[in-house]
Design a protein around this motif. Sequence first.
Motif, short mmCIF file in Angstrom:
data_model
loop_
_atom_site.label_atom_id
_atom_site.label_comp_id
_atom_site.label_asym_id
_atom_site.label_seq_id
_atom_site.Cartn_x
_atom_site.Cartn_y
_atom_site.Cartn_z
N ALA A 216 0.83 -1.21 0.00
CA ALA A 216 0.00 0.00 0.00
C ALA A 216 0.86 1.25 0.00
N PHE A 217 1.92 1.26 0.82
CA PHE A 217 2.80 2.43 0.90
C PHE A 217 3.48 2.68 -0.44
N LEU A 218 4.01 1.61 -1.04
CA LEU A 218 4.73 1.75 -2.31
C LEU A 218 3.78 2.10 -3.46
N ALA A 219 2.64 1.42 -3.52
CA ALA A 219 1.71 1.62 -4.63
C ALA A 219 1.02 2.97 -4.57
N ALA A 220 0.77 3.46 -3.35
CA ALA A 220 0.11 4.76 -3.21
C ALA A 220 0.99 5.88 -3.78
N GLU B 66 -1.33 2.69 4.86
CA GLU B 66 -2.26 3.26 3.89
C GLU B 66 -3.08 2.19 3.19
N ARG B 67 -3.33 1.10 3.90
CA ARG B 67 -4.08 0.02 3.28
C ARG B 67 -5.52 0.41 2.98
N LEU B 68 -6.10 1.31 3.79
CA LEU B 68 -7.47 1.73 3.49
C LEU B 68 -7.54 2.43 2.13
N LYS B 69 -6.53 3.23 1.81
CA LYS B 69 -6.50 3.89 0.51
C LYS B 69 -6.45 2.85 -0.60
N LEU B 70 -5.64 1.82 -0.39
CA LEU B 70 -5.53 0.77 -1.39
C LEU B 70 -6.85 -0.01 -1.50
N PHE C 38 -9.84 1.16 -1.13
CA PHE C 38 -10.79 1.93 -1.93
C PHE C 38 -10.35 2.03 -3.38
N ALA C 39 -9.05 2.02 -3.65
CA ALA C 39 -8.58 2.00 -5.04
C ALA C 39 -9.05 0.73 -5.73
N CYS C 40 -9.04 -0.36 -4.97
CA CYS C 40 -9.45 -1.65 -5.54
C CYS C 40 -10.94 -1.73 -5.84
N THR C 41 -11.74 -0.82 -5.28
CA THR C 41 -13.19 -0.84 -5.51
C THR C 41 -13.64 0.29 -6.43
N HIS C 42 -12.70 0.87 -7.14
CA HIS C 42 -13.04 1.97 -8.04
C HIS C 42 -14.01 1.49 -9.12
N ALA D 273 -6.87 -6.31 -13.45
CA ALA D 273 -7.35 -5.26 -12.54
C ALA D 273 -6.20 -4.38 -12.06
N LYS D 274 -5.06 -4.98 -11.77
CA LYS D 274 -3.91 -4.19 -11.30
C LYS D 274 -3.38 -3.28 -12.40
N VAL D 275 -3.36 -3.78 -13.62
CA VAL D 275 -2.93 -2.95 -14.75
C VAL D 275 -3.91 -1.80 -14.95
N LYS D 276 -5.21 -2.07 -14.74
CA LYS D 276 -6.23 -1.03 -14.87
C LYS D 276 -6.00 0.09 -13.86
N ILE D 277 -5.65 -0.27 -12.64
CA ILE D 277 -5.37 0.75 -11.61
C ILE D 277 -4.25 1.66 -12.08
N ARG D 278 -3.21 1.05 -12.64
CA ARG D 278 -2.06 1.83 -13.10
C ARG D 278 -2.41 2.68 -14.31
N ASP D 279 -2.98 2.05 -15.35
CA ASP D 279 -3.18 2.75 -16.62
C ASP D 279 -4.27 3.81 -16.54
N ALA D 280 -5.27 3.58 -15.69
CA ALA D 280 -6.36 4.56 -15.57
C ALA D 280 -6.04 5.65 -14.55
N GLY D 281 -4.90 5.53 -13.89
CA GLY D 281 -4.53 6.54 -12.91
C GLY D 281 -5.50 6.62 -11.75
N ILE D 282 -6.01 5.47 -11.32
CA ILE D 282 -6.99 5.43 -10.23
C ILE D 282 -6.35 5.96 -8.95
N PRO D 283 -6.99 6.92 -8.28
CA PRO D 283 -6.38 7.53 -7.09
C PRO D 283 -6.42 6.62 -5.87
N PHE D 284 -5.41 6.77 -5.03
CA PHE D 284 -5.34 6.02 -3.77
C PHE D 284 -5.82 6.95 -2.66
N THR D 285 -7.13 7.07 -2.56
CA THR D 285 -7.73 7.94 -1.55
C THR D 285 -9.03 7.33 -1.06
N VAL D 286 -9.44 7.71 0.16
CA VAL D 286 -10.78 7.39 0.64
C VAL D 286 -11.72 8.37 -0.06
#
Length: 416
Positions: free
Chosen positions: A22-26, A109-113, A115-119, A161-174
């Motif tokens: 979570a820390f690295l990916a955020a 920052e796992r909570l941010k991750l 919520f990113a996973c449920t975008h 799904a992981k590639v989608k997070i990266r390519d779509a620029g999905i934010p790591f936020t609540v």
Amino acid sequence: MSADVGRAAEQVARQSYGKLIAFLAARSRDVPAAEDALSEALASALRVWPERGIPDKPDAWLLVAARRNLMQSARHRTVEANARTTISLALEEAEERMNEAGNSVFPDERLKLLFACTHPAIDSSVHTALMLQTVLGIEARTIARAFVVSPQAISQRLVRAKVKIRDAGIPFTVPPRPALPERLVAVLSAIYAAYGLAWDGLDGEEAHQSLAAEAIWLGRALLSVLPDEPEAMGLLSLMLHCEARRNARRSGEGRYVPLDEQDTALWNAKMIAEADALLRKAGGFERFGPFQCQAAIQSVHAARRLSGSTDWQALTTLYAALLVMKPTLGARVAEAAVIGRASSAAEGLVRLDRIDPRAIAAYQPYWAVRAFLLARAGDNPAAADAYVTAIGLSDSPAVRAFLADRLEESRRTISG
């Protein structure tokens, strides 16, 4: 490699994996790259630690190593210079913080991750599996078994799904309040799914107890961010009620003990009190939801500690409410079991017979409940057949042994 070093690396990986990812990916906005960097760091630990000794702060060591791997990977890819600078500055700051004397804490920052996973940009069918793997480090084959799909299929979905997070620029936020309700359901479900894996896997006690603790921590963290969300209270209450009975689920010899036969003196009274307090607080918001309902069901069971008996009629009412809100296969099977106790075994069997046969072919709880109700109804030949099916579908040696004893009782009744 010494056994001590191997165990230390495994423990750090289990306890810190999600927090590190979570820390690295955020900061990098790249879940696959963060996972690759951490995997390389773990491999390095297994090479270096036997020679140099296990560091005082192994999670800090892994974060620094993973940070270096991430930066090296970034240099080999075509990335915008300002993005690389942002990653570099954030992780340099992390390295400095981690190496400060006596400081072994970095932001969780796992909570941010979560919520990113449920975008909404990610297919909802993979939300829970994605969160289980990225936040809690659960292997794809374990997730596949829980979702009754092939490991290859779930792995492919997770990669996409992981590639989608990266390519779509999905934010790591609540997310902001208006966007919370739909996203929150998926987060609550994923946390509970993680706890469910721990609950079902007591035969691997240490690892699964750690997973249960992680799920409860996430429940507490979510509630700290959303203190007025009754379903977050309901989820935490539900997990605490279940966890309070952990020590009673196995006998001293390791045999499985069903809920209505457990010694209530072994239940954790402090945990039960906290769970009930959360449930009462949630009720004050007058927004009754499925997690509150499930927590209320567990609260009725917990009341046996004081009353000495189980209020089966109350459970029947609560399951009827749960099925209106969330008519899952598990809830329908559990309702049939409760009706079999509150009313009659025959009525419970009627409820089971209403379930689509295609849904229950490989669902172990259905066959265990069916066998139990058939035995209560006096149909021991059919009960024996159902017990055989339930035993074959169970992954737990303790549960299989318990069901084998019930099977033997049915067979003795037939022959006697």
